[in-house]
Design a protein around this motif. Structure first.
Motif, short mmCIF file in Angstrom:
data_model
loop_
_atom_site.label_atom_id
_atom_site.label_comp_id
_atom_site.label_asym_id
_atom_site.label_seq_id
_atom_site.Cartn_x
_atom_site.Cartn_y
_atom_site.Cartn_z
N ILE A 38 0.84 -1.20 0.00
CA ILE A 38 0.00 0.00 0.00
C ILE A 38 0.88 1.25 0.00
O ILE A 38 0.60 2.21 -0.73
N ILE A 39 1.95 1.21 0.79
CA ILE A 39 2.88 2.35 0.79
C ILE A 39 3.53 2.49 -0.59
O ILE A 39 3.72 3.60 -1.09
N MET A 44 3.98 5.52 -5.74
CA MET A 44 3.71 5.63 -7.18
C MET A 44 2.90 6.88 -7.48
O MET A 44 3.18 7.62 -8.42
N ILE A 45 1.88 7.14 -6.66
CA ILE A 45 1.03 8.32 -6.87
C ILE A 45 1.85 9.60 -6.71
O ILE A 45 1.59 10.60 -7.38
N LEU A 93 -5.06 12.61 -7.70
CA LEU A 93 -3.77 12.21 -8.27
C LEU A 93 -3.88 10.75 -8.70
O LEU A 93 -4.28 9.90 -7.91
N ARG A 94 -3.49 10.48 -9.94
CA ARG A 94 -3.65 9.13 -10.48
C ARG A 94 -2.39 8.74 -11.25
O ARG A 94 -1.80 9.54 -11.94
N ARG A 95 -2.03 7.48 -11.10
CA ARG A 95 -0.86 6.94 -11.82
C ARG A 95 -1.20 5.57 -12.37
O ARG A 95 -1.81 4.74 -11.67
N GLU A 96 -0.83 5.34 -13.61
CA GLU A 96 -1.04 4.04 -14.25
C GLU A 96 0.31 3.52 -14.73
O GLU A 96 1.06 4.22 -15.40
#
Length: 568
Positions: A38-39, A44-45, A93-96
């Motif tokens: 989770i961290i 990543m975000i 905030l989003r990261r893929e």
């Protein structure tokens, strides 16, 4: 604060949604349950590096998304508006992460990872499991000091002058290098200047030469042709002009009878005039024709010389003229190197005084921050069970026998971040002098120093969120309870998300979450469960006694939780 977190197809996480609360949010669970995953998703975000290995088996991409309340923040507002992103007090905030790269979004607008990281740095301080090790490396101590807001303008002012000094030093190095190179070329350049100046080059001369040589070369032929034209026009027997005059007279008579001949009369009249002018020009031109073999030979010699120079220098005539000006300028510089070097050295001397002023300002500001930090950490360490602790921040000039500036008659080495070496010293026992943190502090002491630093920086920087991944390394028992209390107190200034194995810390939580692995459809997945008040008690008891929760453990857990609530 982080209001919610959504993770999908990230490592062991199939799909996970969690709503975080204000205050102290604690995550507990068995080792390997997925707390650090989770961290990792939060990392990543926040724009940190992410490998494709995090993509869950069978999935196309890993997704991590956080809904964060930021409030009013002028820095973020300006940053986002520069990226054409509408600013609001709540950001998504989003990261893929895909097999062939990653994508980042803020409020559904694509952004560069660097922008995502800039935003993340303003919102979250994430303390990982290995950040303790950074505190044990003295090269990172200056970075801690420089996180204080009052350092930034002083450091920027110093860096501006440092870059100016770098530019001057580069100019001096380039000039001296050029001086060495020109010494070897001076004689050659002098010869070339003499040769090219003697040639008296003209960028248009080649065309003019060609034109004049063409006339001289064809003078006889031109004379014969011009003579032939004259004879046709002015023949003794029947000339062309006589014939045209006869045609013109006849057409004039015919046009008076038949108007259609008027057009032809006009054309013949025009032709007669043009031909007459041509014949007259040919007569005059014959008088201008020059039969001069000597001049032709001289021009050929000049052409040969120009061709030789172009072949020798591998340049056209216009380029040769440019080259001549260039090497004349180089020779001028070579003759004035001493003057130019002296001028640059004087500028460097002046810049050294300016740089020294800025370096002293930076040094003194770091010393002031160091004193303030030392006092605060000593007080914080008392609250964390180190009653007779001493903490000292040493800011020392970097005396290495070389450098651009002098302090007390000694050369000081400077770099982009200043001219200082910053070191942390600590003593945790009464009567002992402080010694370098890296040499004497135990794991538990380093944890407490780190928490003290984080508490002070949180107060200074006013970050909305702080995340601690097992900051309680090396501590237990009563000290853990003190650490928990400090973290709970810190959560009054910002939201705290903490991973811990300590019941004393978990008991302080405003909201408790349990992370666990479960089997679903023959696959292992990580889940996160928000706990009710009763489940919170049982989880704290579990941390105290293990899987077999006893009544005494439950009683102790309740007492621990109640005690934490009363103190806060």
């Amino acid at each position: 604060m982080i209001k919610s977190l959504h993770i999908k197809d990230f490592a062991l996480i199939d799909e996970l949604d969690v709503q975080f609360q204000p205050g102290l949010n604690v995550l507990t669970g068995q080792t390997g349950a997925g707390k650090s995953i989770i961290i990792g998703a939060l990392h990543m975000i926040l724009g940190e590096r992410a490998d494709t290995d995090v993509i869950r088996k069978g999935a196309d991409k890993a997704i991590s998304e956080a809904f964060i309340y930021v409030g009013k923040n002028d820095y973020l507002k300006n940053l986002l508006e520069e990226q054409s992103i509408d600013y609001s007090e709540e950001l998504i905030l989003r990261r893929e992460i895909r097999q062939h790269g990653s994508r980042a979004f803020i409020n559904d607008t694509p952004v560069n990872i660097s922008v995502l990281k800039q935003v993340g740095d303003q919102l979250v301080d994430l303390h990982g499991q290995y950040d303790h090790q950074l505190l044990l490396k003295e090269e990172h101590h200056q970075g801690v000091i420089d996180q204080f807001d009052s350092i930034e303008p002083v450091l920027e002012s110093y860096q501006k002058e440092y870059r100016s000094m770098q530019d001057l030093q580069k100019q001096l190095r380039d000039l001296r290098k050029k001086e060495r190179e020109l010494k070897d070329k001076t004689e050659l350049y002098k010869f070339q200047v003499k040769e090219l100046e003697t040639a008296e080059l003209d960028p248009h001369e080649e065309e003019e030469l060609e034109a004049e040589m063409n006339l001289l070369d064809n003078a006889e032929d031109l004379d014969q042709k011009a003579s032939a034209i004259t004879e046709i026009g002015n023949g003794d027997e029947v000339s062309l002009m006589d014939m045209l005059n006869t045609i013109k007279l006849n057409l004039e008579d015919m046009a008076r009878i038949e108007p259609e001949f008027g057009t032809y009369l006009q054309e013949v009249t025009t032709a007669r005039i043009s031909i007459q002018e041509t014949i007259q020009f040919a007569e005059r031109y014959r008088d201008r024709i020059e039969f001069n073999p000597q001049r032709l030979e001289k021009l050929r010699q000049r052409q040969s010389e120009l061709n030789r120079l172009q072949k020798k220098y591998q340049r056209s005539i216009p380029d040769l003229i440019s080259y001549l000006n260039e090497i004349k300028s180089e020779l001028n510089v070579a003759e004035n190197f001493d003057v130019e070097i002296e001028r640059i050295e004087k500028k460097i001397e002046d810049q050294a005084h300016i740089l020294k002023e800025k370096a002293v300002d930076l040094h003194e500001e770091r010393e002031a921050i160091g004193r303030y930090l030392s006092d605060d950490i000593v007080l914080s360490l008392k609250n964390l069970g180190i009653q007779h602790g001493q903490f000292k921040v040493e800011v020392a000039w970097r005396f290495l026998g070389k450098g651009w500036i002098d302090i007390d008659g000694q050369k000081v080495d400077c770099n982009e971040d200043g001219c200082d070496d910053v070191r942390f010293f600590i003593s945790t026992n009464k009567g002992e002098d402080p010694k370098p943190l890296a040499t004497i502090a135990s794991g538990g002491e380093v944890s407490r120093v780190m928490l003290s630093l984080k508490s002070i920086l949180a107060r200074e920087q006013k970050l909305p969120v702080m995340i601690f991944d097992e900051i309680d390394t090396g501590i237990s028992g009563e000290i853990s309870e003190k650490v928990g209390r400090v973290m709970r107190g810190l959560s009054e200034m910002c939201q705290i998300v903490a991973i811990t194995h300590q019941p004393q810390i978990a008991s302080q939580a405003h909201k408790h979450y349990k992370v666990q692995k479960v089997e679903e459809d023959d696959r292992t997945v990580t889940k996160i469960l928000p706990l009710s008040d009763e489940e919170h008690i049982r989880e704290v008891a579990s941390l105290m006694s293990g899987e077999q929760i006893t009544e005494s453990a439950l009683t102790s857990a309740r007492e621990l939780i109640d005690r934490g609530g009363m103190r806060n």
